[in-house]
Motif scaffolding. Structure first.
Motif, PDB file in Angstrom:
ATOM      1  N   HIS A 234     -27.606  10.013 -22.861  1.00  0.00           N
ATOM      2  CA  HIS A 234     -28.929  10.435 -23.553  1.00  0.00           C
ATOM      3  C   HIS A 234     -28.998   9.953 -25.032  1.00  0.00           C
ATOM      4  CE1 HIS A 234     -32.478  12.540 -25.200  1.00  0.00           C
ATOM      5  NE2 HIS A 234     -32.436  13.071 -23.884  1.00  0.00           N
ATOM      6  N   GLY A 235     -30.131   9.036 -25.408  1.00  0.00           N
ATOM      7  CA  GLY A 235     -30.095   8.564 -26.452  1.00  0.00           C
ATOM      8  C   GLY A 235     -29.923   9.430 -27.860  1.00  0.00           C
ATOM      9  N   ASP A 236     -30.098  10.715 -27.839  1.00  0.00           N
ATOM     10  CA  ASP A 236     -29.801  11.615 -28.761  1.00  0.00           C
ATOM     11  C   ASP A 236     -28.467  12.091 -29.053  1.00  0.00           C
ATOM     12  OD1 ASP A 236     -32.473  12.179 -29.015  1.00  0.00           O
ATOM     13  OD2 ASP A 236     -32.587  14.033 -27.961  1.00  0.00           O
ATOM     14  N   TYR A 237     -27.684  11.661 -27.841  1.00  0.00           N
ATOM     15  CA  TYR A 237     -26.067  12.082 -27.979  1.00  0.00           C
ATOM     16  C   TYR A 237     -25.390  10.551 -28.201  1.00  0.00           C
ATOM     17  CZ  TYR A 237     -27.566  16.540 -26.365  1.00  0.00           C
ATOM     18  OH  TYR A 237     -28.333  17.598 -26.454  1.00  0.00           O
ATOM     19  N   GLN A 238     -25.951   9.656 -28.523  1.00  0.00           N
ATOM     20  CA  GLN A 238     -25.327   8.231 -28.631  1.00  0.00           C
ATOM     21  C   GLN A 238     -24.547   7.940 -29.978  1.00  0.00           C
ATOM     22  OE1 GLN A 238     -27.642   5.010 -27.125  1.00  0.00           O
ATOM     23  NE2 GLN A 238     -27.969   5.661 -25.187  1.00  0.00           N
ATOM     24  N   GLY A 239     -23.590   7.579 -30.188  1.00  0.00           N
ATOM     25  CA  GLY A 239     -22.854   7.423 -31.317  1.00  0.00           C
ATOM     26  C   GLY A 239     -22.063   8.582 -32.059  1.00  0.00           C
ATOM     27  N   TYR A 240     -21.803   9.447 -31.123  1.00  0.00           N
ATOM     28  CA  TYR A 240     -21.142  10.464 -31.417  1.00  0.00           C
ATOM     29  C   TYR A 240     -19.744  10.763 -30.679  1.00  0.00           C
ATOM     30  CZ  TYR A 240     -25.444  11.939 -33.883  1.00  0.00           C
ATOM     31  OH  TYR A 240     -26.389  11.884 -34.818  1.00  0.00           O
ATOM     32  N   GLY A 241     -19.396   9.893 -29.821  1.00  0.00           N
ATOM     33  CA  GLY A 241     -18.291   9.890 -29.044  1.00  0.00           C
ATOM     34  C   GLY A 241     -18.405  10.344 -27.361  1.00  0.00           C
ATOM     35  N   TYR A 242     -19.653  10.825 -27.188  1.00  0.00           N
ATOM     36  CA  TYR A 242     -19.932  11.296 -25.939  1.00  0.00           C
ATOM     37  C   TYR A 242     -19.848  10.149 -24.622  1.00  0.00           C
ATOM     38  CZ  TYR A 242     -21.910  15.481 -27.802  1.00  0.00           C
ATOM     39  OH  TYR A 242     -22.368  16.677 -28.555  1.00  0.00           O
ATOM     40  N   GLY A 243     -20.050   9.221 -25.166  1.00  0.00           N
ATOM     41  CA  GLY A 243     -20.025   8.119 -24.084  1.00  0.00           C
ATOM     42  C   GLY A 243     -18.497   7.875 -23.659  1.00  0.00           C
ATOM     43  N   THR A 244     -17.453   7.757 -24.786  1.00  0.00           N
ATOM     44  CA  THR A 244     -16.196   7.487 -24.852  1.00  0.00           C
ATOM     45  C   THR A 244     -15.504   8.711 -23.994  1.00  0.00           C
ATOM     46  OG1 THR A 244     -16.374   6.219 -26.902  1.00  0.00           O
ATOM     47  CG2 THR A 244     -13.888   7.225 -25.982  1.00  0.00           C
ATOM     48  N   ASN A 245     -15.879   9.911 -24.491  1.00  0.00           N
ATOM     49  CA  ASN A 245     -15.415  11.100 -23.939  1.00  0.00           C
ATOM     50  C   ASN A 245     -15.482  11.268 -22.384  1.00  0.00           C
ATOM     51  OD1 ASN A 245     -13.764  12.621 -25.841  1.00  0.00           O
ATOM     52  ND2 ASN A 245     -15.534  12.537 -26.784  1.00  0.00           N
ATOM     53  N   ALA A 246     -16.778  10.895 -22.118  1.00  0.00           N
ATOM     54  CA  ALA A 246     -17.054  11.039 -20.683  1.00  0.00           C
ATOM     55  C   ALA A 246     -16.380   9.784 -19.738  1.00  0.00           C
ATOM     56  CB  ALA A 246     -18.653  10.946 -20.465  1.00  0.00           C
ATOM     57  N   TYR A 247     -16.138   8.405 -20.352  1.00  0.00           N
ATOM     58  CA  TYR A 247     -15.509   7.635 -19.779  1.00  0.00           C
ATOM     59  C   TYR A 247     -14.191   8.017 -19.388  1.00  0.00           C
ATOM     60  CZ  TYR A 247     -12.734   3.766 -18.464  1.00  0.00           C
ATOM     61  OH  TYR A 247     -11.769   3.015 -17.913  1.00  0.00           O
ATOM     62  N   PHE A 248     -13.578   8.692 -20.441  1.00  0.00           N
ATOM     63  CA  PHE A 248     -12.027   9.017 -20.246  1.00  0.00           C
ATOM     64  C   PHE A 248     -11.795  10.268 -19.072  1.00  0.00           C
ATOM     65  CE2 PHE A 248     -10.961   6.918 -24.011  1.00  0.00           C
ATOM     66  CZ  PHE A 248     -10.358   5.908 -23.805  1.00  0.00           C
ATOM     67  N   LEU A 249     -12.865  10.972 -19.043  1.00  0.00           N
ATOM     68  CA  LEU A 249     -12.967  12.165 -18.020  1.00  0.00           C
ATOM     69  C   LEU A 249     -13.110  11.224 -16.582  1.00  0.00           C
ATOM     70  CD1 LEU A 249     -13.599  14.839 -16.752  1.00  0.00           C
ATOM     71  CD2 LEU A 249     -16.250  14.402 -17.200  1.00  0.00           C
ATOM     72  N   ILE A 250     -13.937  10.293 -16.500  1.00  0.00           N
ATOM     73  CA  ILE A 250     -14.229   9.576 -15.276  1.00  0.00           C
ATOM     74  C   ILE A 250     -13.068   8.758 -14.873  1.00  0.00           C
ATOM     75  CG2 ILE A 250     -15.623   7.756 -14.347  1.00  0.00           C
ATOM     76  CD1 ILE A 250     -17.799   8.686 -16.429  1.00  0.00           C
TER      77      ILE A 250
END
Length: 156
Positions: free
Chosen positions: A86-102
C-alpha cells in the motif's frame, strides 16, 4: 509481525484500496485509469489453478498483496506476479520484511528459485529487487509491445 492471509472476494474493497494507492502501477498497468471492481474480479477471482493471492498483514493491518504462481520457466521455481505494498506503507521496510517472509515460506516448500517481471521503465522496482539479490535474466515484449525485464533469484 508479518503474516499472509488468503484473499477472498469479500475483501475486494481492500484490494481496490491497495491498488489505488499505487499510481505508478496504475499508470503502467492501466494507462493511468484506476481498476474497477469488475477488472479486479476478473484479474484475481477467475483463478488459474496454480495461482495464489494473499494479503500481506503487519499485525492486524493489511499492508499489501502477494500474487504468485508455482511452475515457471524452470521446474521448482515460482513466478511472483505481484508484490504490492500500500502506498501509505512504502519506504518503511514493509516490502523488504514481507519479501523475507515470502522467501522463507517458499524455502520451506522446497522452492528452488523465484522469478519476477518488471516493466522496463520501473527503476524503483528494479532497485528494490536487485537489493534483495535478484539478477537480470532477460528482456521480453508483452502482447501490447511493452518491454519487460525478467529477474530471478536462486534460493538454494
Amino acid at each position: 509481525m508479518f503474516t499472509l492471509e488468503r484473499v477472498t472476494e469479500d475483501n475486494l474493497a481492500v484490494i481496490k484500496e491497495i491498488f489505488h494507492s499505487n499510481p505508478a502501477y496504475n499508470e503502467w498497468e492501466n494507462k493511468g485509469s484506476l481498476c474497477t471492481d469488475e477488472e479486479l474480479r476478473n484479474r484475481f477471482f477467475h483463478p488459474i489453478p496454480e495461482r495464489d493471492l494473499y494479503f500481506i498483514k503487519a499485525d492486524d493491518t493489511y499492508v499489501g498483496l502477494l500474487n504468485y504462481m508455482e511452475g515457471s520457466k524452470r521446474d521448482g521455481d515460482v513466478r511472483l506476479n505481484l508484490l504490492m505494498i500500500h502506498g501509505d506503507y512504502q519506504g518503511y521496510g514493509y516490502g523488504t520484511n514481507a519479501y523475507f517472509l515470502i522467501e522463507n515460506m517458499f524455502k520451506e516448500k522446497g522452492i528452488t528459485g523465484l522469478e519476477i517481471a518488471i516493466p522496463k521503465q520501473n527503476k524503483k522496482a528494479k532497485r528494490f529487487w536487485e537489493g534483495l539479490g535478484f539478477v537480470w535474466l532477460e528482456e521480453q515484449q508483452t502482447s501490447n509491445g511493452e518491454a519487460i525485464d525478467y529477474f530471478e533469484k536462486q534460493l538454494l
